[in-house]
Design a protein around this motif. Structure first.
Motif, PDB file in Angstrom:
ATOM      1  N   ASP A   1      45.528 102.268  11.178  1.00 33.97           N
ATOM      2  CA  ASP A   1      46.783 102.914  10.793  1.00 33.97           C
ATOM      3  C   ASP A   1      47.936 102.050  11.288  1.00 33.97           C
ATOM      4  N   VAL A   2      49.071 102.180  10.634  1.00 35.47           N
ATOM      5  CA  VAL A   2      50.259 101.436  11.036  1.00 35.47           C
ATOM      6  C   VAL A   2      51.475 102.330  10.849  1.00 35.47           C
ATOM      7  N   THR A   3      52.359 102.326  11.842  1.00 35.09           N
ATOM      8  CA  THR A   3      53.600 103.086  11.761  1.00 35.09           C
ATOM      9  C   THR A   3      54.739 102.204  12.223  1.00 35.09           C
ATOM     10  N   GLY A   4      55.941 102.524  11.799  1.00 30.83           N
ATOM     11  CA  GLY A   4      57.078 101.731  12.217  1.00 30.83           C
ATOM     12  C   GLY A   4      58.387 102.500  12.104  1.00 30.83           C
ATOM     13  N   ARG A   5      59.323 102.051  12.906  1.00 30.77           N
ATOM     14  CA  ARG A   5      60.680 102.591  12.875  1.00 30.77           C
ATOM     15  C   ARG A   5      61.664 101.435  12.944  1.00 30.77           C
TER      16      ARG A   5
ATOM     17  N   VAL B   1      42.240 100.237  20.142  1.00 28.73           N
ATOM     18  CA  VAL B   1      43.393  99.548  20.723  1.00 28.73           C
ATOM     19  C   VAL B   1      44.625  99.792  19.858  1.00 28.73           C
ATOM     20  N   CYS B   2      45.765  99.365  20.359  1.00 29.93           N
ATOM     21  CA  CYS B   2      46.947  99.310  19.510  1.00 29.93           C
ATOM     22  C   CYS B   2      47.724  98.038  19.831  1.00 29.93           C
ATOM     23  N   VAL B   3      48.497  97.597  18.855  1.00 29.13           N
ATOM     24  CA  VAL B   3      49.313  96.398  18.989  1.00 29.13           C
ATOM     25  C   VAL B   3      50.729  96.769  18.572  1.00 29.13           C
ATOM     26  N   GLU B   4      51.705  96.381  19.393  1.00 32.75           N
ATOM     27  CA  GLU B   4      53.116  96.636  19.087  1.00 32.75           C
ATOM     28  C   GLU B   4      53.778  95.304  18.776  1.00 32.75           C
ATOM     29  N   ILE B   5      54.554  95.293  17.693  1.00 32.28           N
ATOM     30  CA  ILE B   5      55.288  94.105  17.264  1.00 32.28           C
ATOM     31  C   ILE B   5      56.711  94.544  16.973  1.00 32.28           C
ATOM     32  N   ASP B   6      57.684  93.791  17.460  1.00 30.47           N
ATOM     33  CA  ASP B   6      59.065  94.186  17.219  1.00 30.47           C
ATOM     34  C   ASP B   6      59.926  92.986  16.874  1.00 30.47           C
ATOM     35  N   ALA B   7      61.082  93.296  16.352  1.00 30.61           N
ATOM     36  CA  ALA B   7      62.055  92.255  16.009  1.00 30.61           C
ATOM     37  C   ALA B   7      63.446  92.831  16.201  1.00 30.61           C
TER      38      ALA B   7
ATOM     39  N   GLY C   1      73.609  92.621  16.404  1.00 25.11           N
ATOM     40  CA  GLY C   1      74.101  93.936  16.786  1.00 25.11           C
ATOM     41  C   GLY C   1      73.015  94.769  17.439  1.00 25.11           C
ATOM     42  N   ARG C   2      72.944  96.016  17.039  1.00 25.18           N
ATOM     43  CA  ARG C   2      71.987  96.948  17.644  1.00 25.18           C
ATOM     44  C   ARG C   2      70.797  97.216  16.728  1.00 25.18           C
ATOM     45  N   GLU C   3      70.614  96.437  15.695  1.00 23.28           N
ATOM     46  CA  GLU C   3      69.525  96.671  14.755  1.00 23.28           C
ATOM     47  C   GLU C   3      68.203  96.135  15.298  1.00 23.28           C
ATOM     48  N   TRP C   4      67.139  96.886  15.086  1.00 21.31           N
ATOM     49  CA  TRP C   4      65.806  96.492  15.522  1.00 21.31           C
ATOM     50  C   TRP C   4      64.760  97.130  14.615  1.00 21.31           C
ATOM     51  N   ARG C   5      63.547  96.569  14.680  1.00 24.04           N
ATOM     52  CA  ARG C   5      62.386  97.112  13.970  1.00 24.04           C
ATOM     53  C   ARG C   5      61.196  97.055  14.918  1.00 24.04           C
ATOM     54  N   SER C   6      60.370  98.076  14.883  1.00 21.92           N
ATOM     55  CA  SER C   6      59.204  98.145  15.752  1.00 21.92           C
ATOM     56  C   SER C   6      58.032  98.744  14.982  1.00 21.92           C
ATOM     57  N   VAL C   7      56.870  98.084  15.085  1.00 19.44           N
ATOM     58  CA  VAL C   7      55.666  98.532  14.392  1.00 19.44           C
ATOM     59  C   VAL C   7      54.549  98.696  15.421  1.00 19.44           C
ATOM     60  N   VAL C   8      53.791  99.774  15.283  1.00 19.99           N
ATOM     61  CA  VAL C   8      52.603 100.000  16.104  1.00 19.99           C
ATOM     62  C   VAL C   8      51.397 100.051  15.170  1.00 19.99           C
ATOM     63  N   ILE C   9      50.419  99.212  15.479  1.00 21.35           N
ATOM     64  CA  ILE C   9      49.164  99.170  14.726  1.00 21.35           C
ATOM     65  C   ILE C   9      48.091  99.814  15.581  1.00 21.35           C
ATOM     66  N   TYR C  10      47.419 100.784  15.016  1.00 17.36           N
ATOM     67  CA  TYR C  10      46.245 101.377  15.658  1.00 17.36           C
ATOM     68  C   TYR C  10      45.041 100.715  15.023  1.00 17.36           C
ATOM     69  N   GLY C  11      44.125 100.236  15.847  1.00 19.47           N
ATOM     70  CA  GLY C  11      43.004  99.522  15.276  1.00 19.47           C
ATOM     71  C   GLY C  11      41.776  99.526  16.145  1.00 19.47           C
TER      72      GLY C  11
ATOM     73  N   GLU D   1      62.152 105.867   9.540  1.00 18.11           N
ATOM     74  CA  GLU D   1      60.734 105.510   9.443  1.00 18.11           C
ATOM     75  C   GLU D   1      60.608 104.320   8.492  1.00 18.11           C
ATOM     76  N   MET D   2      59.716 103.398   8.801  1.00 14.82           N
ATOM     77  CA  MET D   2      59.454 102.261   7.921  1.00 14.82           C
ATOM     78  C   MET D   2      58.280 102.605   7.011  1.00 14.82           C
ATOM     79  N   THR D   3      58.311 102.092   5.795  1.00 15.60           N
ATOM     80  CA  THR D   3      57.184 102.251   4.879  1.00 15.60           C
ATOM     81  C   THR D   3      56.062 101.310   5.313  1.00 15.60           C
ATOM     82  N   ARG D   4      54.867 101.540   4.813  1.00 18.12           N
ATOM     83  CA  ARG D   4      53.760 100.630   5.129  1.00 18.12           C
ATOM     84  C   ARG D   4      54.075  99.197   4.703  1.00 18.12           C
ATOM     85  N   PRO D   5      54.598  98.961   3.481  1.00 24.12           N
ATOM     86  CA  PRO D   5      54.942  97.578   3.115  1.00 24.12           C
ATOM     87  C   PRO D   5      55.983  96.951   4.059  1.00 24.12           C
ATOM     88  N   GLU D   6      56.959  97.722   4.526  1.00 27.70           N
ATOM     89  CA  GLU D   6      57.944  97.196   5.484  1.00 27.70           C
ATOM     90  C   GLU D   6      57.264  96.844   6.806  1.00 27.70           C
ATOM     91  N   CYS D   7      56.338  97.689   7.245  1.00 29.17           N
ATOM     92  CA  CYS D   7      55.602  97.417   8.484  1.00 29.17           C
ATOM     93  C   CYS D   7      54.787  96.137   8.355  1.00 29.17           C
TER      94      CYS D   7
END
Length: 151
Positions: free
Chosen positions: A140-144, A64-70, A74-84, A5-11
């Motif tokens: 709200d914002v969540t990320g992994r 709505v929600c917005v998804e942002i990823d990077a 290798g196989r590393e990734w980050r994904s954030v979903v914003i509910y708004g 899980e990502m922290t809010r600051p990481e998201c």
């Protein structure tokens, strides 16, 4: 590989570094998702569009929600979903400050008006531009993130 899980600051850091997201909205129990360019300022994502399906749907259902990823090496990734919540900034005196603010932070980025100003078919020439600015107030914002355990 481990997913965390990502922290809010990481998201927020991922959202701040990005410019392209996927906006999801729904109407009559049907989902719709489109790419958008955005700029983050405070607790709001700002964006630009021409009238069309996503605007019609968000006017009817502003949740709505917005998804942002990077993806990295290798196989590393980050994904954030914003509910708004969608908020349109019409070209009126009441919303003038928000429109100017949205424009000023969006224009700092190259091609900020894409893909919002592009349509798949030729458009009629009109005397005034129908473009509009809007914001997504973050509720709200969540990320992994996936990290390589070997590093």
């Amino acid at each position: 590989m481990m997913v965390k899980e990502m922290t809010r600051p990481e998201c927020i850091a991922l959202v701040s570094a990005g410019r392209l997201g996927r906006l999801a909205c729904s109407r009559n129990d049907r989902p719709y998702i489109v790419p958008i360019h955005y700029a983050l300022d405070g607790n709001c994502l700002y964006s630009f569009s021409m009238p069309g399906q996503k605007i019609d749907w968000m006017r009817e259902n502003p949740h709505v929600c917005v998804e942002i990823d990077a993806f990295s090496s290798g196989r590393e990734w980050r994904s954030v979903v914003i509910y708004g919540k969608y908020q349109e900034f019409p070209d009126t005196d009441q919303w003038h400050h928000q429109r100017v603010h949205a424009w000023s932070i969006l224009e700092q980025h190259k091609n900020w008006w894409e893909p919002g100003a592009l349509k798949p078919t030729p458009q009629a020439i009109v005397s005034a531009s129908p473009h509009l600015f809007y914001g997504i107030d973050i509720v709200d914002v969540t990320g992994r993130m996936a990290v390589d355990e070997d590093n």
